[in-house]
Design an enzyme around this catalytic site. Structure first.
Site, mmCIF file in Angstrom:
data_model
loop_
_atom_site.group_PDB
_atom_site.id
_atom_site.type_symbol
_atom_site.label_atom_id
_atom_site.label_comp_id
_atom_site.label_asym_id
_atom_site.label_seq_id
_atom_site.Cartn_x
_atom_site.Cartn_y
_atom_site.Cartn_z
ATOM 1 N N ASP A 71 46.004 34.920 43.450
ATOM 2 C CA ASP A 71 46.020 35.950 44.489
ATOM 3 C C ASP A 71 44.702 36.047 45.246
ATOM 4 O OD1 ASP A 71 48.541 36.498 43.576
ATOM 5 O OD2 ASP A 71 47.981 38.295 42.463
ATOM 6 N N ASP A 81 25.181 35.189 40.474
ATOM 7 C CA ASP A 81 25.275 35.802 39.147
ATOM 8 C C ASP A 81 23.878 36.174 38.679
ATOM 9 O OD1 ASP A 81 25.614 36.461 36.486
ATOM 10 O OD2 ASP A 81 27.130 34.930 36.130
ATOM 11 N N ASP A 86 27.822 32.231 36.061
ATOM 12 C CA ASP A 86 28.596 31.877 37.248
ATOM 13 C C ASP A 86 29.247 33.127 37.831
ATOM 14 O OD1 ASP A 86 30.330 30.886 39.145
ATOM 15 O OD2 ASP A 86 31.409 29.545 37.795
ATOM 16 N N HIS A 94 37.297 43.166 35.182
ATOM 17 C CA HIS A 94 37.140 44.332 36.052
ATOM 18 C C HIS A 94 36.826 43.936 37.497
ATOM 19 C CE1 HIS A 94 35.080 48.036 37.594
ATOM 20 N NE2 HIS A 94 36.116 48.582 36.979
ATOM 21 N N ASN A 111 53.825 34.739 50.394
ATOM 22 C CA ASN A 111 52.867 35.553 49.644
ATOM 23 C C ASN A 111 53.489 36.868 49.159
ATOM 24 O OD1 ASN A 111 50.694 33.767 49.878
ATOM 25 N ND2 ASN A 111 50.080 34.596 51.858
ATOM 26 N N ASN A 190 34.708 58.943 35.501
ATOM 27 C CA ASN A 190 35.998 59.191 34.848
ATOM 28 C C ASN A 190 35.929 60.120 33.647
ATOM 29 O OD1 ASN A 190 36.992 57.295 36.634
ATOM 30 N ND2 ASN A 190 37.034 55.637 35.140
ATOM 31 N N ALA A 199 27.146 57.366 43.045
ATOM 32 C CA ALA A 199 28.001 58.056 44.017
ATOM 33 C C ALA A 199 27.345 59.333 44.532
ATOM 34 C CB ALA A 199 29.363 58.377 43.390
#
Length: 442
Positions: A71, A81, A86, A94, A111, A190, A199
């Site tokens: 996808d 990295d 890599d 994640h 698709n 969370n 944030a």
């Protein structure tokens, strides 16, 4: 460690139900697409008639992005990295999941199978700063600066770092991005607390998560500083660590990725807008929808639910180049947060420069005060002659400032990094996204 990825462990499992672990790849992918409820809520097909994110690079500062996932083929740039390996390796899943929500293009006939991102023609710049719980507060700021220097126009930060308060390396890296006209988007967290860093930093688009009914997810961190909300519960994502290549996730990470995708759509359609003006368009087009009685900014929804179609088509003035969040400071984001209101008033008064006429008026008034004071002292001494001294019980005034102690500096409570347990390959539900033990050996 003081960093947390802001997705929920409820979704670090393979898709089940209609999708079996032993199902054929095409059948599995079809079930994945059918489960992408945010695309239906957003009427993505109609959105894509206006913009698909073409020409925009979104940096995913995360655990790496698997460029070989069906996808994401052709969508992932070389990247870098910072863990010494890599950037196209993702042993956690994640970063690949976030990238798929932003720029996934699906696969198969037309698709029509697999994960479709909301900005499927945008490009992903993978910036690997976490090799499975090894990210620290010194690593990801380097990744942010790298992303800026590589021309990223949107940076997705789906993690929390309690140490990225104002003045930190992280805060300075984000300021660097903002100075270079980059939209920075981050999840609020969370653990049902207040908005976490990064944030909570000024100018960052802070995102909370919504469930399938577009109601606030109960685990989202909320409060002053929330900018927008977006879908973030039971979200299908590409995940090469799963046996069938897919998983489900719940958390502000996923909501963050969707807002990053919307920012990419807007930047593609309106290339002349600054980052601040893009944020202005996101905010002005957001809506509380069925949440009646809300006033912006709301503690749970911020300025509302992000809406890609409206962000692309509404008649919205550009506004100032710096955007609406430039001077906004969320809780604890001010470097002067330890200064009391009294001290701030004194500082402001000290910086005032009275005019010459003002000086004369003040001088005249001071002279009058002196005269009145002398008269009052004489009268008082006559009344109190032979009585208790002014310093006795009930007499005298409290010392200057008594009852108004300076406010203590706001603490930045670090929290230990907890990884999600290795996925067992079968369906499991974890009720608390941060209540799981860390991986063995970490």
């Amino acid at each position: 460690m003081s960093l947390k990825r802001v997705w929920s462990a409820t979704g670090v499992v393979a898709l089940t139900g209609a999708l079996l672990l032993t199902a054929a790849p095409v059948a599995s992918a079809d079930a994945v697409r059918d489960a992408q409820w945010p695309l239906m809520v957003y009427d993505a097909e109609k959105v894509w008639e206006t913009s698909r994110g073409e020409g925009v690079t979104v940096a995913v500062v995360d655990t790496g992005v698997d460029a070989t996932h069906p996808d994401l083929t052709g969508q992932v740039l070389p990247g870098k990295d910072f863990t010494g390996s890599d950037p196209h390796e993702d042993s956690d899943g994640h970063g690949t999941g976030m990238a798929s929500l932003i720029a996934g293009h699906g696969h198969g006939t037309n698709n029509s199978a697999g994960v479709m991102g909301l900005a499927p023609e945008s490009k992903i710049l993978p910036v690997r700063v976490d090799a499975g719980g090894e990210m620290d507060a010194k690593t990801w700021p380097q990744g942010v600066r790298y992303a800026v220097d590589q021309g990223a126009e949107v940076i997705n930060l789906s993690f929390n770092d309690a140490n990225s308060y104002p003045g930190s390396d992280g805060a300075e890296a984000i300021a660097y991005a903002q100075e270079h006209d980059v939209v920075v988007v981050a999840g609020t967290g969370n653990d049902a607390g207040t908005v976490n860093y990064p944030a909570a930093l000024p100018g960052v688009v802070a995102v909370t998560a919504l469930d399938e009914n577009l109601n606030p997810w109960s685990n989202s961190n909320t409060g002053e500083g929330v900018t927008l909300s977006a879908p973030g519960v039971n979200i299908p994502v590409a995940d090469s660590t799963m046996p069938n290549g897919y998983g489900t996730a719940s958390g502000t990470s996923d909501a963050t990725a969707y807002v990053s995708a919307i920012a990419a759509l807007v930047r593609s359609e309106y290339p002349d807008l600054t980052a601040g003006q893009v944020i202005n368009r996101l905010i002005k087009s957001a809506s509380f929808l069925h949440h009646e009685g809300k006033e912006a900014p709301d503690d749970e929804l911020g300025y509302g639910i992000a809406r890609p179609g409206s962000a692309l088509t509404m008649d919205i003035s550009k506004g100032p180049e710096e955007g609406p969040l430039a001077s906004a400071a969320s809780p604890n984001s001010s470097s002067d947060s330890s200064i009391s209101e009294d001290e701030a008033a004194k500082k402001a008064k000290k910086n005032e420069k009275p005019s010459s006429s003002g000086v004369l008026v003040v001088g005249f008034a001071a002279a009058i005060v002196v005269v009145i004071t002398i008269v009052l002292v004489i009268l008082r001494s006559r009344r109190n002659r032979g009585g208790p001294g002014s310093g006795g019980p009930g007499g005298g005034n409290p010392p200057p400032g008594a009852g108004y102690p300076p406010q203590p500096p706001t603490g930045h409570q670090p929290y230990s990094h907890q990884d999600y347990p290795a996925s067992p390959g079968v369906s499991q539900q974890y009720p608390n996204p941060y209540g799981q033990p860390p991986r063995q050996g970490q």
